[in-house]
Write a protein that holds these residues in place. Sequence first.
Motif: not given
Length: 277
Positions: A30-56
């Motif tokens: 029930g907590d409000d959570v913010l994840l911040v991806d600070l890795d430029p590599q394609p295989a990173s938090l953004t991809a793991a969260a289902g938003h790989a297209e955002a990396k480019t």
Amino acid sequence: MTELVTWSESGGVGKTTTAINLGAALGRRGDDVLLVDLDPQPASLTAAAGHAEAKTADGANITDVLLDDGDLRELVIEDEPYDLVPGHESLASLESTARAEGISTAEFLLRSSLAPVTDEYDHVIIDPPATLNLLVDNALIATGNVLVPMEMTRKGEQSIGGVLDTVAALESQLQRAQPDFALEVIGVLPNKVEGSSLNQQVRETLAAEADGVRILPVTVPDYNVLAQAWDAGLDIFRYDEEHGLRAYQESLLAAYEDLAAIVAAHGADEQQAMVND
């Protein structure tokens, strides 16, 4: 509030998998959570969260916000059970650009960008690259807390001393920029654990030799379903809802829930300490 970095110099220890599943477990409390991806590599938090297209993706990205003092809230992808600030491939040039532009306080860029949004969240989890660079410095100085995932193997046992020495050296280095800065290791997370007596032996050795650093009472098993969840762009909880887990794999859910409880308690202790001060 809890702000932390999942980080280890060793690659392949599951730091990004830890970040996304810890974030999911905290959000499900029930907590409000913010994840911040600070890795430029394609295989990173953004991809793991289902938003790989955002990396480019074209348009404003996290590098623009950091360098131009933009509004980080404009990048937030709102989701359940966590929000995400996606990483971008342009982060690879952040250090050289900051140097070229003569930014003398480049280690503080992320902290400045996070300041307006942190009150909106109970927890902020940052996932930088493993390689020591300006991105790691930014993550550490923005949070002051590190969670260190580690494999319970002889290789992991040999590497943890180096990781802790690096954390201590980074604290000393960052104190030159901010004298009152303190970097706390929340704990070492036994990760990707296989069922063998070696795991317990390594845990006992670390408990005796890790110089006061807490070996967390949580064990994350090494199950292939974590890789399957990653490939599907889902945290393990949503993967369970959509695809189901085998009975023995459900221990993963309990492990991340236990980890979330530890992190939430750490944040409550920090908050109380600030009140007492």
